[in-house]
Design a protein around this motif. Structure first.
Motif, PDB file in Angstrom:
ATOM      1  N   ARG A  67      11.381  -1.062   6.895  1.00 45.86           N
ATOM      2  CA  ARG A  67      10.061  -1.358   6.336  1.00 45.86           C
ATOM      3  C   ARG A  67       9.072  -0.266   6.734  1.00 45.86           C
ATOM      4  O   ARG A  67       8.893   0.008   7.926  1.00 45.86           O
ATOM      5  N   PRO A  68       8.428   0.389   5.770  1.00 41.89           N
ATOM      6  CA  PRO A  68       7.485   1.457   6.116  1.00 41.89           C
ATOM      7  C   PRO A  68       6.219   0.923   6.766  1.00 41.89           C
ATOM      8  O   PRO A  68       5.784  -0.199   6.489  1.00 41.89           O
ATOM      9  N   GLU A  69       5.640   1.752   7.629  1.00 39.71           N
ATOM     10  CA  GLU A  69       4.411   1.399   8.331  1.00 39.71           C
ATOM     11  C   GLU A  69       3.435   2.573   8.268  1.00 39.71           C
ATOM     12  O   GLU A  69       3.834   3.712   8.013  1.00 39.71           O
ATOM     13  N   GLY A  70       2.164   2.290   8.520  1.00 38.61           N
ATOM     14  CA  GLY A  70       1.165   3.344   8.585  1.00 38.61           C
ATOM     15  C   GLY A  70       0.526   3.633   7.239  1.00 38.61           C
ATOM     16  O   GLY A  70       0.816   2.978   6.227  1.00 38.61           O
ATOM     17  N   ASN A  71      -0.361   4.637   7.225  1.00 41.08           N
ATOM     18  CA  ASN A  71      -1.187   4.931   6.053  1.00 41.08           C
ATOM     19  C   ASN A  71      -0.713   6.145   5.259  1.00 41.08           C
ATOM     20  O   ASN A  71      -1.403   6.571   4.334  1.00 41.08           O
ATOM     21  N   TRP A  72       0.448   6.708   5.616  1.00 40.63           N
ATOM     22  CA  TRP A  72       0.945   7.895   4.927  1.00 40.63           C
ATOM     23  C   TRP A  72       2.293   7.597   4.284  1.00 40.63           C
ATOM     24  O   TRP A  72       3.170   6.992   4.902  1.00 40.63           O
ATOM     25  N   THR A  73       2.454   8.054   3.036  1.00 42.61           N
ATOM     26  CA  THR A  73       3.714   7.976   2.322  1.00 42.61           C
ATOM     27  C   THR A  73       4.285   9.385   2.232  1.00 42.61           C
ATOM     28  O   THR A  73       3.668  10.274   1.640  1.00 42.61           O
TER      29      THR A  73
ATOM     30  N   SER B 285       0.827  -1.204   0.000  1.00 45.80           N
ATOM     31  CA  SER B 285       0.000   0.000   0.000  1.00 45.80           C
ATOM     32  C   SER B 285       0.863   1.256   0.000  1.00 45.80           C
ATOM     33  O   SER B 285       0.526   2.254  -0.650  1.00 45.80           O
ATOM     34  N   TYR B 286       1.976   1.215   0.733  1.00 49.58           N
ATOM     35  CA  TYR B 286       2.900   2.352   0.765  1.00 49.58           C
ATOM     36  C   TYR B 286       3.510   2.581  -0.617  1.00 49.58           C
ATOM     37  O   TYR B 286       3.506   3.705  -1.144  1.00 49.58           O
ATOM     38  N   LEU B 287       4.023   1.518  -1.233  1.00 50.64           N
ATOM     39  CA  LEU B 287       4.685   1.650  -2.520  1.00 50.64           C
ATOM     40  C   LEU B 287       3.718   1.984  -3.641  1.00 50.64           C
ATOM     41  O   LEU B 287       4.131   2.511  -4.686  1.00 50.64           O
ATOM     42  N   ALA B 288       2.435   1.723  -3.442  1.00 55.12           N
ATOM     43  CA  ALA B 288       1.435   2.090  -4.447  1.00 55.12           C
ATOM     44  C   ALA B 288       1.288   3.595  -4.606  1.00 55.12           C
ATOM     45  O   ALA B 288       0.639   4.055  -5.545  1.00 55.12           O
ATOM     46  N   LEU B 289       1.908   4.382  -3.714  1.00 53.40           N
ATOM     47  CA  LEU B 289       1.805   5.844  -3.778  1.00 53.40           C
ATOM     48  C   LEU B 289       3.129   6.506  -4.166  1.00 53.40           C
ATOM     49  O   LEU B 289       3.148   7.714  -4.437  1.00 53.40           O
ATOM     50  N   VAL B 290       4.219   5.767  -4.217  1.00 50.33           N
ATOM     51  CA  VAL B 290       5.542   6.374  -4.385  1.00 50.33           C
ATOM     52  C   VAL B 290       5.720   7.021  -5.748  1.00 50.33           C
ATOM     53  O   VAL B 290       6.356   8.076  -5.869  1.00 50.33           O
ATOM     54  N   ASP B 291       5.166   6.451  -6.799  1.00 54.64           N
ATOM     55  CA  ASP B 291       5.350   7.017  -8.136  1.00 54.64           C
ATOM     56  C   ASP B 291       4.708   8.402  -8.269  1.00 54.64           C
ATOM     57  O   ASP B 291       4.987   9.114  -9.235  1.00 54.64           O
ATOM     58  N   THR B 292       3.901   8.801  -7.304  1.00 59.84           N
ATOM     59  CA  THR B 292       3.320  10.146  -7.294  1.00 59.84           C
ATOM     60  C   THR B 292       4.403  11.217  -7.206  1.00 59.84           C
ATOM     61  O   THR B 292       4.161  12.379  -7.564  1.00 59.84           O
TER      62      THR B 292
END
Length: 267
Positions: free
Chosen positions: A216-222, A182-189
């Motif tokens: 390893r990233p955690e949480g709902n914010w990138t 879920s975190y990496l799904a936002l990185v290309d932004t």
């Protein structure tokens, strides 16, 4: 989260159909790569999870974008290229109508307690709840951009922006995605938050994305601390320090092809 609010709907164990939430920024009729990157990581984690737990962590993933990303059915094929007990290399291919459109390679590394020597990362970012939303959809079209909650740290500047990104849209309907996917799904932004020139006059899409993680990233914010550089001969680089709420987690790099839109070209 509203029912049906996901970037992808599964067709079977290896095929997925994107929803309107995954629509692209350069062309709303295409797929934005960011959620597809998250889907590929989701497929890699499912592949690795089919075996006994190894204790290894995905530490680097690199994506090469091979062509147009249609809003069409995607098949994700995953194989282990280099198996190992402490180091492993996994490759994934995303296909549309049998044609590869994205190739990804991920290194998984063994995990040990290295807390006694951990250090070297920069400081954290102000928490997103203390920041005002930024309507990124005023700059970019598409269902994916419209699905985001964007909180900039200070005023965005050409080629330099730091911002938190989150979404209430799930990755795959009916499947639990990991915090990492879920975190990496936002990185290309990242390439869209620190534009150097208006996208109505210039194109600067990325042809790849490489992410290195030291935690390893955690949480709902990138968190994206992003700098964009354009060179003099049609190439550019978007560089990002990645954060979660606890601090930095790694780095991302994107190679850009920079060119004027036809309407902006001279005689």
């Amino acid at each position: 989260m509203h029912p049906g609010s996901n970037y992808f709907e599964p067709i079977d164990d290896h095929r997925y159909k994107p929803t309107a939430h995954a629509g692209g920024a350069w062309d709303p009729g295409e797929l934005h790569f960011s959620p597809l990157g998250g889907l590929v990581v989701h497929a890699i984690e499912r592949h690795v999870g089919e075996r006994a737990a190894t204790g290894m962590a995905l530490s680097r993933v690199s994506f090469d974008i091979l062509g147009r990303l249609a809003l069409d059915e995607y098949e994700i094929r995953v194989e282990t290229v280099r198996p190992g007990r402490t180091i492993e290399l996994v490759e994934a291919v995303a296909l549309v109508a049998g044609r590869p459109v994205v190739r990804a390679r991920a290194w998984l590394l063994g995990s040990w307690d290295t807390g006694a020597v951990a250090g070297g990362a920069s400081g954290g970012l102000p928490r997103p709840e203390t920041l005002a939303p930024w309507p990124l959809a005023s700059l970019w079209p598409g269902g994916y951009i419209a699905s985001l909650d964007v909180r900039p740290v200070g005023a965005p500047r050409p080629g330099r922006t730091t911002a938190w990104i989150s979404t209430s849209v799930g990755l795959v309907a009916g499947q639990a995605a990991s915090p990492l996917a879920s975190y990496l799904a936002l990185v290309d932004t990242a390439n869209g938050i620190a534009v150097r020139r208006p996208p109505t006059a210039w194109m600067f899409p990325n042809v790849d994305l490489t992410v290195h993680l030291h935690r390893r990233p955690e949480g709902n914010w990138t968190g994206l601390d992003t700098t964009v550089v354009f060179g003099p001969a049609g190439q550019g680089v978007t560089s990002t320090v990645l954060h979660d709420l606890a601090g930095p987690v790694g780095h991302a790099q994107q190679m850009l092809t920079v060119r004027p839109l036809p309407a902006a070209e001279g005689p």
